[in-house]
Write an enzyme that holds these catalytic residues in place. Structure first.
Site, PDB file in Angstrom:
ATOM      1  N   ARG A   1     -18.077  -8.142   0.236  1.00 28.10           N
ATOM      2  CA  ARG A   1     -17.969  -6.732  -0.117  1.00 28.10           C
ATOM      3  C   ARG A   1     -18.866  -6.291  -1.266  1.00 28.10           C
ATOM      4  O   ARG A   1     -18.969  -5.090  -1.533  1.00 28.10           O
ATOM      5  CB  ARG A   1     -16.508  -6.399  -0.442  1.00 28.10           C
ATOM      6  CG  ARG A   1     -15.537  -6.683   0.701  1.00 28.10           C
ATOM      7  CD  ARG A   1     -15.950  -6.012   1.995  1.00 28.10           C
ATOM      8  NE  ARG A   1     -14.946  -6.196   3.047  1.00 28.10           N
ATOM      9  CZ  ARG A   1     -15.017  -5.657   4.255  1.00 28.10           C
ATOM     10  NH1 ARG A   1     -16.063  -4.906   4.579  1.00 28.10           N
ATOM     11  NH2 ARG A   1     -14.066  -5.882   5.144  1.00 28.10           N
TER      12      ARG A   1
ATOM     13  N   GLN B   1       0.822  -1.211   0.000  1.00 31.00           N
ATOM     14  CA  GLN B   1       0.000   0.000   0.000  1.00 31.00           C
ATOM     15  C   GLN B   1       0.854   1.259   0.000  1.00 31.00           C
ATOM     16  O   GLN B   1       1.916   1.317   0.648  1.00 31.00           O
ATOM     17  CB  GLN B   1      -0.934   0.009   1.221  1.00 31.00           C
ATOM     18  CG  GLN B   1      -1.877   1.216   1.255  1.00 31.00           C
ATOM     19  CD  GLN B   1      -2.936   1.102   2.340  1.00 31.00           C
ATOM     20  OE1 GLN B   1      -2.936   0.152   3.125  1.00 31.00           O
ATOM     21  NE2 GLN B   1      -3.834   2.060   2.387  1.00 31.00           N
TER      22      GLN B   1
ATOM     23  N   ARG C   1     -10.097 -18.736  -4.032  1.00 33.63           N
ATOM     24  CA  ARG C   1     -11.045 -18.968  -2.945  1.00 33.63           C
ATOM     25  C   ARG C   1     -11.222 -17.712  -2.096  1.00 33.63           C
ATOM     26  O   ARG C   1     -12.347 -17.353  -1.724  1.00 33.63           O
ATOM     27  CB  ARG C   1     -10.570 -20.127  -2.073  1.00 33.63           C
ATOM     28  CG  ARG C   1     -11.534 -20.484  -0.947  1.00 33.63           C
ATOM     29  CD  ARG C   1     -11.000 -21.635  -0.119  1.00 33.63           C
ATOM     30  NE  ARG C   1     -12.005 -22.158   0.783  1.00 33.63           N
ATOM     31  CZ  ARG C   1     -11.842 -23.255   1.529  1.00 33.63           C
ATOM     32  NH1 ARG C   1     -10.699 -23.929   1.467  1.00 33.63           N
ATOM     33  NH2 ARG C   1     -12.806 -23.678   2.336  1.00 33.63           N
TER      34      ARG C   1
END
Length: 217
Positions: A174, A87, A165
């Site tokens: 989500r 990130q 998976r």
């Protein structure tokens, strides 16, 4: 200050046929039924095992996605622990530098119309946060110190790698209407993209959520 919409980009994903063939080869090891492999047997095999809940077989294949979203959404994203993340760091990214245009970038909250009082209040708050951040940098604060005033709406980039998976698990959580609207804003288009590329793996999620309009739509 820049304002942009969130997005996703698939950085790494094998060809759909290669994914299916590798999963079938791995899965048939369980039953020692490799002799039943034909040029077009993979999709039917994978449909049977996923419909039966035998999802461990699809863990053999990974997908890497780059998300552009706000910091608030990124906090939800990285809660999914069976994945690898990289990130953009506000400790090291100095938004007062030329490479960032000497400004911050924020993600537009789609749920407020741009002519609404709420959007104008948000815009004012973002501009003030940028002003104070840049002022702190000029006064000698380091990026990791000045970031204390940056908002949840700050744009960030997250690269996420997970097996199939886990992607199914993430999408089920989500894309749901119970999820935060801004994470649905990035996950519903990703679901459509993945289903287009390898439909049999993501058909159950697409059946549930694929006809939903994206929140921004």
């Amino acid at each position: 200050m820049k304002i942009k919409s969130p997005s996703h980009e698939i950085l790494y994903m094998p060809d759909g046929e290669a994914i299916l063939k590798n999963i079938e080869l791995a899965g048939r090891t369980c039953y020692k039924s490799e002799d039943k492999i034909t040029p077009d047997s993979a999709a039917a095999f994978i449909r049977r095992i996923t419909r039966s809940g035998h999802h461990s077989v699809i863990e053999h294949m990974n997908i890497t996605v780059r998300f552009i979203c706000d910091r608030g959404v990124s906090h939800e994203l990285v809660r999914h622990r069976l994945a690898a993340y990289s990130q953009e760091s506000t400790r090291y990214a100095n938004y007062a530098h030329d490479k960032f245009g000497n400004e911050i970038t924020v993600i537009r909250p789609f749920f407020w119309a741009e002519d609404s009082p709420a959007y104008q209040d948000w815009l004012s708050a973002m501009a003030h946060a940028e002003q104070i951040y840049l002022k702190l940098i000029r006064e000698g604060a380091s990026p990791q110190e000045a970031r204390s005033v940056l908002p949840n709406s700050l744009k960030t980039e997250v690269v996420m790698t997970a097996n199939l998976r886990e992607w199914k698990h993430v999408l089920n959580l989500r894309c749901s209407r119970a999820a935060h609207p801004q994470i649905r804003e990035i996950m519903l288009p990703l679901l459509a993209d993945l289903h287009k590329r390898v439909p049999v793996v993501f058909e159950q999620e697409y059946e549930k959520y694929g006809n939903n309009e994206t929140p921004a739509g």
